[in-house]
Scaffold this motif. Structure first.
Motif, PDB file in Angstrom:
ATOM      1  N   GLY A   8       0.846  -1.156   0.056  1.00 59.59           N
ATOM      2  CA  GLY A   8      -0.010   0.109   0.053  1.00 59.59           C
ATOM      3  C   GLY A   8       0.886   1.282   0.129  1.00 59.59           C
ATOM      4  O   GLY A   8       2.204   1.161  -0.176  1.00 59.59           O
ATOM      5  N   THR A   9       0.092   2.287   0.377  1.00 64.79           N
ATOM      6  CA  THR A   9       0.827   3.778   0.242  1.00 64.79           C
ATOM      7  C   THR A   9       0.975   3.953   1.844  1.00 64.79           C
ATOM      8  O   THR A   9       0.126   4.047   2.710  1.00 64.79           O
ATOM      9  N   ARG A  10       2.137   4.733   2.208  1.00 66.35           N
ATOM     10  CA  ARG A  10       2.316   5.053   3.484  1.00 66.35           C
ATOM     11  C   ARG A  10       3.519   6.403   3.589  1.00 66.35           C
ATOM     12  O   ARG A  10       4.294   6.391   2.637  1.00 66.35           O
ATOM     13  N   ASP A  11       3.262   6.891   4.731  1.00 63.77           N
ATOM     14  CA  ASP A  11       4.062   8.298   4.801  1.00 63.77           C
ATOM     15  C   ASP A  11       5.274   7.938   5.976  1.00 63.77           C
ATOM     16  O   ASP A  11       4.707   7.251   7.015  1.00 63.77           O
ATOM     17  N   ILE A  12       6.451   8.060   5.630  1.00 71.01           N
ATOM     18  CA  ILE A  12       7.605   7.764   6.735  1.00 71.01           C
ATOM     19  C   ILE A  12       8.307   9.142   7.056  1.00 71.01           C
ATOM     20  O   ILE A  12       8.414   9.881   5.850  1.00 71.01           O
ATOM     21  N   GLU A  13       8.287   9.386   8.114  1.00 65.64           N
ATOM     22  CA  GLU A  13       8.995  10.624   8.586  1.00 65.64           C
ATOM     23  C   GLU A  13      10.361  10.457   9.093  1.00 65.64           C
ATOM     24  O   GLU A  13      10.501   9.240   9.910  1.00 65.64           O
ATOM     25  N   PHE A  14      11.347  11.149   8.819  1.00 59.83           N
ATOM     26  CA  PHE A  14      12.714  10.911   9.332  1.00 59.83           C
ATOM     27  C   PHE A  14      12.978  12.410   9.886  1.00 59.83           C
ATOM     28  O   PHE A  14      12.618  13.530   9.577  1.00 59.83           O
ATOM     29  N   ALA A  15      13.960  12.052  11.005  1.00 59.71           N
ATOM     30  CA  ALA A  15      14.373  13.359  11.654  1.00 59.71           C
ATOM     31  C   ALA A  15      15.241  13.937  10.645  1.00 59.71           C
ATOM     32  O   ALA A  15      16.263  13.401   9.996  1.00 59.71           O
ATOM     33  N   PRO A  16      15.593  15.482  10.859  1.00 57.22           N
ATOM     34  CA  PRO A  16      16.565  16.206   9.958  1.00 57.22           C
ATOM     35  C   PRO A  16      17.984  15.655  10.232  1.00 57.22           C
ATOM     36  O   PRO A  16      18.317  15.259  11.264  1.00 57.22           O
ATOM     37  N   ALA A  17      18.877  15.478   9.185  1.00 53.24           N
ATOM     38  CA  ALA A  17      20.266  15.125   9.686  1.00 53.24           C
ATOM     39  C   ALA A  17      21.018  15.902   8.560  1.00 53.24           C
ATOM     40  O   ALA A  17      20.726  16.122   7.508  1.00 53.24           O
ATOM     41  N   ASN A  18      22.628  15.875   9.127  1.00 52.84           N
ATOM     42  CA  ASN A  18      23.371  16.691   8.170  1.00 52.84           C
ATOM     43  C   ASN A  18      24.086  15.546   7.636  1.00 52.84           C
ATOM     44  O   ASN A  18      25.092  14.873   8.369  1.00 52.84           O
ATOM     45  N   PRO A  19      24.159  15.085   6.418  1.00 54.20           N
ATOM     46  CA  PRO A  19      25.121  13.851   6.109  1.00 54.20           C
ATOM     47  C   PRO A  19      26.554  14.020   5.948  1.00 54.20           C
ATOM     48  O   PRO A  19      27.129  12.947   6.227  1.00 54.20           O
ATOM     49  N   TYR A  20      26.811  15.303   5.823  1.00 58.78           N
ATOM     50  CA  TYR A  20      28.283  15.690   5.825  1.00 58.78           C
ATOM     51  C   TYR A  20      28.728  15.447   7.263  1.00 58.78           C
ATOM     52  O   TYR A  20      29.955  14.734   7.628  1.00 58.78           O
ATOM     53  N   GLY A  21      27.885  15.813   8.356  1.00 54.11           N
ATOM     54  CA  GLY A  21      28.258  15.520   9.515  1.00 54.11           C
ATOM     55  C   GLY A  21      28.161  14.385  10.107  1.00 54.11           C
ATOM     56  O   GLY A  21      29.360  13.833  10.938  1.00 54.11           O
ATOM     57  N   LEU A  22      27.534  13.386   9.637  1.00 51.93           N
ATOM     58  CA  LEU A  22      27.408  12.020   9.976  1.00 51.93           C
ATOM     59  C   LEU A  22      28.530  11.277   9.467  1.00 51.93           C
ATOM     60  O   LEU A  22      29.216  10.511  10.098  1.00 51.93           O
ATOM     61  N   MET A  23      28.836  11.766   8.083  1.00 57.07           N
ATOM     62  CA  MET A  23      30.192  11.221   7.407  1.00 57.07           C
ATOM     63  C   MET A  23      31.441  11.543   8.480  1.00 57.07           C
ATOM     64  O   MET A  23      32.361  10.464   8.485  1.00 57.07           O
ATOM     65  N   PHE A  24      31.498  12.582   8.884  1.00 59.00           N
ATOM     66  CA  PHE A  24      32.807  12.916   9.430  1.00 59.00           C
ATOM     67  C   PHE A  24      32.822  12.504  10.733  1.00 59.00           C
ATOM     68  O   PHE A  24      33.773  11.825  11.128  1.00 59.00           O
ATOM     69  N   ASP A  25      31.528  12.385  11.544  1.00 53.68           N
ATOM     70  CA  ASP A  25      31.498  11.728  12.865  1.00 53.68           C
ATOM     71  C   ASP A  25      31.884  10.133  12.609  1.00 53.68           C
ATOM     72  O   ASP A  25      32.751   9.636  13.466  1.00 53.68           O
ATOM     73  N   ALA A  26      31.507   9.381  11.614  1.00 55.83           N
ATOM     74  CA  ALA A  26      31.906   8.297  11.458  1.00 55.83           C
ATOM     75  C   ALA A  26      33.262   7.943  11.174  1.00 55.83           C
ATOM     76  O   ALA A  26      34.084   7.020  11.676  1.00 55.83           O
ATOM     77  N   PHE A  27      33.814   8.795  10.433  1.00 58.09           N
ATOM     78  CA  PHE A  27      35.247   8.935  10.007  1.00 58.09           C
ATOM     79  C   PHE A  27      36.127   9.088  11.157  1.00 58.09           C
ATOM     80  O   PHE A  27      37.184   8.311  11.404  1.00 58.09           O
ATOM     81  N   ALA A  28      35.684  10.045  11.992  1.00 61.56           N
ATOM     82  CA  ALA A  28      36.407  10.209  13.282  1.00 61.56           C
ATOM     83  C   ALA A  28      36.332   9.068  14.183  1.00 61.56           C
ATOM     84  O   ALA A  28      37.561   8.825  14.906  1.00 61.56           O
ATOM     85  N   ASP A  29      35.267   8.498  14.400  1.00 62.17           N
ATOM     86  CA  ASP A  29      35.044   7.526  15.362  1.00 62.17           C
ATOM     87  C   ASP A  29      36.071   6.287  15.025  1.00 62.17           C
ATOM     88  O   ASP A  29      36.784   5.677  15.673  1.00 62.17           O
ATOM     89  N   ALA A  30      36.125   6.067  13.552  1.00 61.79           N
ATOM     90  CA  ALA A  30      37.030   5.087  13.026  1.00 61.79           C
ATOM     91  C   ALA A  30      38.676   5.309  13.397  1.00 61.79           C
ATOM     92  O   ALA A  30      39.284   4.373  13.807  1.00 61.79           O
ATOM     93  N   VAL A  31      38.919   6.693  13.144  1.00 64.95           N
ATOM     94  CA  VAL A  31      40.281   6.972  13.312  1.00 64.95           C
ATOM     95  C   VAL A  31      40.495   6.829  14.999  1.00 64.95           C
ATOM     96  O   VAL A  31      41.632   6.238  15.466  1.00 64.95           O
ATOM     97  N   LEU A  32      39.789   7.482  15.813  1.00 63.65           N
ATOM     98  CA  LEU A  32      40.064   7.406  17.137  1.00 63.65           C
ATOM     99  C   LEU A  32      39.990   6.255  17.894  1.00 63.65           C
ATOM    100  O   LEU A  32      40.755   6.087  18.939  1.00 63.65           O
TER     101      LEU A  32
END
Length: 66
Positions: A8-32
């Motif tokens: 069927g059809t449904r609406d899905i809501e997502f919280a706003p996110a900054n994709p570049y910030g998420l990528m940076f956080d994942a990279f920093a977590d991997a390095v640290l």
């Protein structure tokens, strides 16, 4: 976002996110924390191939194979 599929059809809501910030956080977590990088270096290389092909296509007005 509205999704329509076999269920069927449904609406899905997502919280706003900054994709570049998420990528940076994942990279920093991997390095640290000495974890594997979240994305291979090949991802950056392939992105540059696409960017170069788009630029060349714009200059020549022709399709460019990658």
């Amino acid at each position: 976002m509205t999704v329509t599929d076999g269920m069927g059809t449904r609406d899905i809501e997502f919280a706003p996110a900054n994709p570049y910030g998420l990528m940076f956080d994942a990279f920093a977590d991997a390095v640290l924390n000495k974890k594997p990088l979240p994305v291979s270096h090949l991802d950056a290389i392939n992105n540059m191939k696409v960017i170069d092909a788009v630029r060349k296509s714009g200059e020549t007005n022709e399709w460019v194979k990658i």
